[in-house]
Design a protein around this motif. Sequence first.
Motif, PDB file in Angstrom:
ATOM      1  N   ASN A   1      24.069 -59.866  66.642  1.00 34.33           N
ATOM      2  CA  ASN A   1      24.935 -60.959  66.235  1.00 34.33           C
ATOM      3  C   ASN A   1      25.911 -61.296  67.345  1.00 34.33           C
ATOM      4  O   ASN A   1      26.033 -60.579  68.342  1.00 34.33           O
ATOM      5  CB  ASN A   1      25.721 -60.559  64.979  1.00 34.33           C
ATOM      6  N   PHE A   2      26.638 -62.383  67.166  1.00 34.03           N
ATOM      7  CA  PHE A   2      27.664 -62.769  68.132  1.00 34.03           C
ATOM      8  C   PHE A   2      28.813 -61.763  68.171  1.00 34.03           C
ATOM      9  O   PHE A   2      29.515 -61.663  69.149  1.00 34.03           O
ATOM     10  CB  PHE A   2      28.237 -64.148  67.776  1.00 34.03           C
ATOM     11  N   PHE A   3      28.989 -61.029  67.073  1.00 35.78           N
ATOM     12  CA  PHE A   3      30.153 -60.164  66.952  1.00 35.78           C
ATOM     13  C   PHE A   3      29.801 -58.682  67.085  1.00 35.78           C
ATOM     14  O   PHE A   3      28.723 -58.251  66.690  1.00 35.78           O
ATOM     15  CB  PHE A   3      30.827 -60.365  65.583  1.00 35.78           C
ATOM     16  N   THR A   4      30.723 -57.929  67.630  1.00 30.80           N
ATOM     17  CA  THR A   4      30.662 -56.470  67.582  1.00 30.80           C
ATOM     18  C   THR A   4      31.942 -55.987  66.894  1.00 30.80           C
ATOM     19  O   THR A   4      32.934 -56.713  66.839  1.00 30.80           O
ATOM     20  CB  THR A   4      30.564 -55.852  68.989  1.00 30.80           C
TER      21      THR A   4
ATOM     22  N   PHE B   1      27.820 -73.281  58.248  1.00 36.99           N
ATOM     23  CA  PHE B   1      27.750 -73.295  59.706  1.00 36.99           C
ATOM     24  C   PHE B   1      27.957 -71.899  60.275  1.00 36.99           C
ATOM     25  O   PHE B   1      27.386 -71.550  61.301  1.00 36.99           O
ATOM     26  CB  PHE B   1      28.805 -74.256  60.282  1.00 36.99           C
ATOM     27  N   MET B   2      28.759 -71.089  59.601  1.00 34.44           N
ATOM     28  CA  MET B   2      29.025 -69.737  60.088  1.00 34.44           C
ATOM     29  C   MET B   2      27.786 -68.853  60.104  1.00 34.44           C
ATOM     30  O   MET B   2      27.712 -67.883  60.843  1.00 34.44           O
ATOM     31  CB  MET B   2      30.115 -69.066  59.244  1.00 34.44           C
TER      32      MET B   2
ATOM     33  N   LYS C   1      22.319 -62.782  62.432  1.00 35.86           N
ATOM     34  CA  LYS C   1      20.865 -62.734  62.479  1.00 35.86           C
ATOM     35  C   LYS C   1      20.207 -62.848  61.100  1.00 35.86           C
ATOM     36  O   LYS C   1      19.034 -63.205  61.007  1.00 35.86           O
ATOM     37  CB  LYS C   1      20.407 -61.420  63.135  1.00 35.86           C
ATOM     38  N   ASN C   2      20.955 -62.541  60.026  1.00 36.23           N
ATOM     39  CA  ASN C   2      20.336 -62.580  58.707  1.00 36.23           C
ATOM     40  C   ASN C   2      19.900 -64.006  58.360  1.00 36.23           C
ATOM     41  O   ASN C   2      20.608 -64.967  58.635  1.00 36.23           O
ATOM     42  CB  ASN C   2      21.279 -62.079  57.599  1.00 36.23           C
TER      43      ASN C   2
ATOM     44  N   HIS D   1      27.735 -60.191  57.915  1.00 41.38           N
ATOM     45  CA  HIS D   1      26.969 -59.272  58.758  1.00 41.38           C
ATOM     46  C   HIS D   1      26.064 -58.337  57.947  1.00 41.38           C
ATOM     47  O   HIS D   1      24.924 -58.073  58.333  1.00 41.38           O
ATOM     48  CB  HIS D   1      27.943 -58.445  59.603  1.00 41.38           C
ATOM     49  N   ASN D   2      26.549 -57.840  56.827  1.00 44.57           N
ATOM     50  CA  ASN D   2      25.831 -56.798  56.086  1.00 44.57           C
ATOM     51  C   ASN D   2      24.905 -57.323  54.991  1.00 44.57           C
ATOM     52  O   ASN D   2      24.197 -56.542  54.359  1.00 44.57           O
ATOM     53  CB  ASN D   2      26.840 -55.820  55.463  1.00 44.57           C
TER      54      ASN D   2
END
Length: 298
Positions: free
Chosen positions: A54-57, A168-169, A174-175, A154-155
Amino acid sequence: VKYLDQNNLEKNIKDNIDILNKSLDFHEVDGKILDFIQFLNLINKLWKRKNKNNFFTYSKKEEKNANLFFKDIGINLNKNWYVLLHVRSTQDDNFSHRNSDITNYRKAVEFITSRGGFVVRIGDKSMKKLKKTKNLIDLTDHPNQSDYLLSLYHNSKFLMTGISGPGFMTTLFKNPCLHVDVSQMYEIVGKEYDYCLPRMFFQKGKILSLNKRIKSGLGKNLSLSYLKELKIISLPNSENEILDATKEIYFNVVENKKFKNSKLRKSAKKNFINNNLTAFNISKIIEKKYKNFFANQD
């Protein structure tokens, strides 16, 4: 951007939006002129090719706090899975066709929970409530919901949303996402493995095809007054259509059952690609009920 005072407010807002749109609308990439939506879809496509994450860590502290939050709402991330749900219901009469009726998601929610999953609904306090159901977690009244939005995205196994900010988010993760009640086919932004459940537009008793609605003219965020001027009737997704589309993405994502695309759905993907847009999977129920949606119309 100019300071906006109360004098000629509507004109000043429009003028400044026009300036903003002109600065964002067009990008030249490899000799092609892409507008803002096409550019966003290209960025998403390139990111998918080069990155698996994903874009985030997240820091260890953020992960720890997120786990405590999930535990607090009744989800054990090591044992449970859930679907994240957002249903737009903004009180804006001229754009109400971007909304969905949460009651039309009842069967979809019950299907997910019957398969052992949870449904986590996000939104705000003003939203209409869905009847309480086992494994349905409604966070629309939760005071700390916004603090954990990224973790909620994310989850999740997959996401369900319409054309809205939360929709849009989904491009940041990736989901897969099921985009429901989609009116503006041109402005939907997502990933190639997302699913799209469009609402139908009728003009003079005939379905407006994807070929027409994928163009920037009829594919953008049209107001109800403009649709009325064009004598276009907008038909929302039914409860059973949403259920069928939910089953399709569930079996693909959760049970890893792959289905072959029909010729019509393959042609729809090519249509998206030819217009420099993301090649979404049109939900199978649309082909079953509205084959004319895939017809070629000039």
